[in-house]
Design a protein around this motif. Sequence first.
Motif, PDB file in Angstrom:
ATOM      1  N   ARG A 127       9.074 -24.347 -64.509  1.00 48.01           N
ATOM      2  CA  ARG A 127       7.798 -24.574 -64.309  1.00 48.01           C
ATOM      3  C   ARG A 127       7.156 -25.634 -63.599  1.00 48.01           C
ATOM      4  O   ARG A 127       6.191 -25.582 -63.116  1.00 48.01           O
ATOM      5  N   ASN A 128       8.232 -26.797 -63.362  1.00 42.23           N
ATOM      6  CA  ASN A 128       7.522 -27.892 -62.793  1.00 42.23           C
ATOM      7  C   ASN A 128       8.206 -28.002 -61.284  1.00 42.23           C
ATOM      8  O   ASN A 128       9.504 -28.475 -61.413  1.00 42.23           O
ATOM      9  N   VAL A 129       7.610 -27.575 -60.446  1.00 42.25           N
ATOM     10  CA  VAL A 129       8.172 -27.394 -59.003  1.00 42.25           C
ATOM     11  C   VAL A 129       7.214 -28.241 -58.070  1.00 42.25           C
ATOM     12  O   VAL A 129       6.062 -27.837 -58.113  1.00 42.25           O
ATOM     13  N   ARG A 130       7.880 -29.086 -57.462  1.00 41.77           N
ATOM     14  CA  ARG A 130       6.653 -29.811 -56.470  1.00 41.77           C
ATOM     15  C   ARG A 130       7.442 -30.259 -55.268  1.00 41.77           C
ATOM     16  O   ARG A 130       8.594 -30.387 -55.172  1.00 41.77           O
ATOM     17  N   LYS A 131       6.744 -29.907 -54.148  1.00 34.80           N
ATOM     18  CA  LYS A 131       7.226 -30.213 -52.810  1.00 34.80           C
ATOM     19  C   LYS A 131       6.930 -31.743 -52.523  1.00 34.80           C
ATOM     20  O   LYS A 131       5.631 -32.033 -52.729  1.00 34.80           O
ATOM     21  N   VAL A 132       7.836 -32.613 -51.750  1.00 34.61           N
ATOM     22  CA  VAL A 132       7.563 -33.959 -51.370  1.00 34.61           C
ATOM     23  C   VAL A 132       8.018 -33.873 -49.855  1.00 34.61           C
ATOM     24  O   VAL A 132       8.700 -33.191 -49.460  1.00 34.61           O
ATOM     25  N   ASP A 133       7.009 -34.790 -48.770  1.00 38.82           N
ATOM     26  CA  ASP A 133       7.645 -35.163 -47.524  1.00 38.82           C
ATOM     27  C   ASP A 133       8.291 -36.322 -47.774  1.00 38.82           C
ATOM     28  O   ASP A 133       7.714 -37.500 -48.123  1.00 38.82           O
ATOM     29  N   PRO A 134       9.648 -36.364 -47.798  1.00 37.38           N
ATOM     30  CA  PRO A 134      10.648 -37.607 -47.916  1.00 37.38           C
ATOM     31  C   PRO A 134      10.069 -38.754 -46.852  1.00 37.38           C
ATOM     32  O   PRO A 134      10.473 -39.877 -46.937  1.00 37.38           O
ATOM     33  N   TYR A 135       9.339 -38.375 -45.875  1.00 41.69           N
ATOM     34  CA  TYR A 135       9.061 -39.321 -44.989  1.00 41.69           C
ATOM     35  C   TYR A 135       7.762 -40.146 -45.440  1.00 41.69           C
ATOM     36  O   TYR A 135       7.217 -41.376 -45.031  1.00 41.69           O
ATOM     37  N   ASP A 136       6.958 -39.810 -46.594  1.00 38.63           N
ATOM     38  CA  ASP A 136       5.765 -40.403 -47.144  1.00 38.63           C
ATOM     39  C   ASP A 136       6.429 -41.032 -48.540  1.00 38.63           C
ATOM     40  O   ASP A 136       6.864 -40.598 -49.435  1.00 38.63           O
ATOM     41  N   PHE A 137       6.822 -42.432 -48.426  1.00 37.46           N
ATOM     42  CA  PHE A 137       7.732 -43.071 -49.252  1.00 37.46           C
ATOM     43  C   PHE A 137       6.903 -42.966 -50.572  1.00 37.46           C
ATOM     44  O   PHE A 137       7.408 -42.933 -51.837  1.00 37.46           O
ATOM     45  N   ASP A 138       5.473 -43.501 -50.622  1.00 37.50           N
ATOM     46  CA  ASP A 138       4.919 -43.680 -51.965  1.00 37.50           C
ATOM     47  C   ASP A 138       4.964 -42.278 -52.603  1.00 37.50           C
ATOM     48  O   ASP A 138       4.904 -42.276 -53.901  1.00 37.50           O
ATOM     49  N   ASP A 139       4.867 -41.203 -51.754  1.00 36.73           N
ATOM     50  CA  ASP A 139       4.469 -40.047 -52.502  1.00 36.73           C
ATOM     51  C   ASP A 139       6.005 -39.474 -53.180  1.00 36.73           C
ATOM     52  O   ASP A 139       6.103 -39.271 -54.156  1.00 36.73           O
ATOM     53  N   THR A 140       6.922 -39.829 -52.469  1.00 35.71           N
ATOM     54  CA  THR A 140       8.299 -39.551 -53.012  1.00 35.71           C
ATOM     55  C   THR A 140       8.535 -40.124 -54.105  1.00 35.71           C
ATOM     56  O   THR A 140       9.084 -39.904 -55.134  1.00 35.71           O
ATOM     57  N   MET A 141       8.202 -41.586 -54.002  1.00 39.96           N
ATOM     58  CA  MET A 141       8.337 -42.516 -55.424  1.00 39.96           C
ATOM     59  C   MET A 141       7.644 -42.120 -56.388  1.00 39.96           C
ATOM     60  O   MET A 141       8.416 -42.005 -57.529  1.00 39.96           O
ATOM     61  N   LEU A 142       6.230 -41.745 -56.265  1.00 42.54           N
ATOM     62  CA  LEU A 142       5.537 -41.221 -57.474  1.00 42.54           C
ATOM     63  C   LEU A 142       6.135 -39.843 -57.900  1.00 42.54           C
ATOM     64  O   LEU A 142       6.106 -39.755 -59.282  1.00 42.54           O
ATOM     65  N   ALA A 143       6.459 -38.758 -56.988  1.00 46.96           N
ATOM     66  CA  ALA A 143       7.137 -37.643 -57.462  1.00 46.96           C
ATOM     67  C   ALA A 143       8.299 -37.872 -58.333  1.00 46.96           C
ATOM     68  O   ALA A 143       8.381 -37.412 -59.616  1.00 46.96           O
ATOM     69  N   ILE A 144       9.347 -38.963 -58.027  1.00 45.93           N
ATOM     70  CA  ILE A 144      10.452 -38.878 -58.602  1.00 45.93           C
ATOM     71  C   ILE A 144      10.154 -39.564 -59.991  1.00 45.93           C
ATOM     72  O   ILE A 144      10.436 -39.219 -61.217  1.00 45.93           O
ATOM     73  N   THR A 145       9.279 -40.889 -60.181  1.00 45.26           N
ATOM     74  CA  THR A 145       9.024 -41.375 -61.441  1.00 45.26           C
ATOM     75  C   THR A 145       8.218 -40.464 -62.459  1.00 45.26           C
ATOM     76  O   THR A 145       8.408 -40.411 -63.599  1.00 45.26           O
ATOM     77  N   GLU A 146       7.345 -39.558 -61.879  1.00 49.21           N
ATOM     78  CA  GLU A 146       6.699 -38.762 -62.731  1.00 49.21           C
ATOM     79  C   GLU A 146       7.580 -37.884 -63.308  1.00 49.21           C
ATOM     80  O   GLU A 146       7.348 -37.331 -64.602  1.00 49.21           O
TER      81      GLU A 146
END
Lengths: 584, 193
Positions: free
Chosen positions: A475-494
């Motif tokens: 149910r929890n699927v999200r895409k991230v742009d790994p070149y966007d470091f803050d977004d990647t970090m946020l996705a991983i911690t959340e």
Amino acid sequence: MKEILSGNEAVARGAYEAGVKVASGYPGTPSTEILENVIRYENIDASWAPNEKVALEVAIGASIGGGRALATMKHVGVNVAADPLFTLSYTGIKGGLVLVTADDPELHSSQNEQDNRNYAKFAKIPMLEPSDSQECLDFTRLAFEISESFDTPVMLRTTTRISHSKSVTITNDPVSILPAPKLERNASKYVMLPGNARVRHTIIEERLKKLAAYAETLEINRSEMRDLSIGVITSGISYQYVRETLPDASVLKLGMVYPLPLKSIREFAGRVKVLYVVEELDPFIEEQIRASGITVIGKEILPICGELTPGRVKKAFGIASSEMQTSVQLPARPPNMCPGCPHRSVFYALHKSGAYVTGDIGCYTLGFMPPLSAMDTCICMGAGIGNATGITKVLKPDEQKKVVAVIGDSTFLHSGMTALLDMVYNNSPSTVILLDNRITAMTGRQENPASGFTLMGQESFQVDFAELVKSLGVRNVRKVDPYDFDDTMLAITEEMDRPETSVIITNRPCVLIKRTGVFKRGTPQKVDPETCTGCKACVKIGCPAIIWQTDSGLKGKAVIDPQFCTGCKVCTQLCKFLAIKGNK
Amino acid sequence: MNNSIVTNILLVGVGGQGILVAAEIIAEALMLAGFDVKKSEVHGMAQRGGSVVSHVRYGEKVYSPIIPEGETDILLGFELLEAYRYLPLLKRDGKIVVNNLKINPLTVSIGQEAYPEGLSDRINHFFPDGRMVDGVALAKLAGNVKTANTVLLGALSRLCGIDEKFWVSAIERMVPGKTLAVNRKAFELGRSS
């Protein structure tokens, strides 16, 4: 024609000359270049399968249809294909079927160094072992003949030094006329229900006896009598090392390593004073010879671990080697992720978040290397997801959160999908990061269902990973742009915090993909030496384009090599002092 | 001993320097000159900045595709640290041609280790006849910095004792048409360096 061919090129040529109709495999060092070369030849349908089991099943289908078929894989790939292989032994073939296993003694690029000669004995099928490229070609042709004469699949075993060495090879014309494939029912042979399989088992035992008798007359099992004080039984690459280091010894060279020509071996043993077996890895030949009551020396003097070399053979026989000694400690040069690799920021984020990372096989296994140091397990293709599920089962919730599985696109399609299904079905709280770089990168950029192209260069569909994963029940699927470091970090911690299965999909392609429009190079970055404080935040990501200059400034400064920098700007985002900018 | 007439060339450097293509051209040239040739290397990691080694052996009859330890006749180094690393494999009277180029391993780039100092002097200490070639400068002179590997081939070619025409045909066979002219020039510059 005379050409310098690698073992892999020669197997491909041999398959062409043998009139192969279908070739299927999964990339894996050192086997990959076989299929990449098969596509040079007309009239062969060559394809990358999602895994080795499917590849062998495709080959089996082609064979049952009456065409000659080739399946190629690395040694550990045969483990994946073992299920169909063992029953294929029972059914036998219609069109000749050859399975190439490319073993990797010394683990140049593998997770173990299993000796796949054992599969031949285990599955009760013949195995040929070439010792140079000419034999790769000739034995491939011969393997198809044996396959059809004895109604059996045949394994052709190479090793890294055979697959990736080149030697002068004479090529021939393809065989002229083979029977045209057509559908014919033969259920008692191909439907392996117990009643049919019991009958087939008896036939297989008879087949083995016939093959053993055939081995005695086979020309590729040949004795070369020289000095009779030493006799060496050997095969594959070991034959070359024996000829190199013991040029005067008598040799029984085995082209077929299973079943063994025990009469010829006994005869050879009787003619020489002391009998040796020189073989890499397991005492495969040695044990069978010993079991038949012949005295032989083998692993008492030769190593079981690692590949043989001329020096190691010399050492075993007490011959001096001329290696110089050096005591200087030099910086090692292991492989690392390319500049701009989309995996880098993910592993840096995992490192920072203190995740326990279950991984598997791909370029991303390099996330283990310092300074990223963010991989805690790597067992086999697809293992990370199942491992994560299992680890969380034994941990308390606060520790469960730390567990993150990483897997590449090709590996997910190979054997990660079923593990993810299990993870979500059995309600594991783990996080999975699907590192989708749109190619099978580690083995040299092979197409796969995520790349949108086939081995033969035809455009195909591209797997939609988000839809695929959702359809498995995540149910929890999200895409991230790994070149966007803050977004990647946020996705991983959340997602680590979330107490149910979640999948993060990265969306940047491999920087080495050459097809236009896939990877787009950015503006190379530059460090402003005035602003750089020498804090080293940028060097912690281990990018080869960032060079630390110790002799610059008070603490040293970072410099970016514009030749290497692809402009991914991950380092730019990590610089708190805004010292990294586009190089204009 | 039948292997006494085999000549062994070891090519060492860093992934991405064109070492495998260079080894391919050497093997092709030697085959055209009538020798039995074997060449061996390990693929898979080559593109990722790791240490790369390729063995080329030629003679009347070659058995092992890898060079017996300590029996390298010619070491062709594409990078200083890698050349130095593999010096122990060279015969005491072996020949060495080295590209005068430093490429930092990652541990050096990130400041964890230092690139060893004075490597060309140390190489010359062991092998006083060793030749340093400025591959990058000569490749630029030829017209394309990426032909440094061909410059080194040119420098090596004088040590192999085969006619230049075999080298030229091998380069023609192995190098894509549009870069052939610049590679020919790079080879000449290396050969006369």
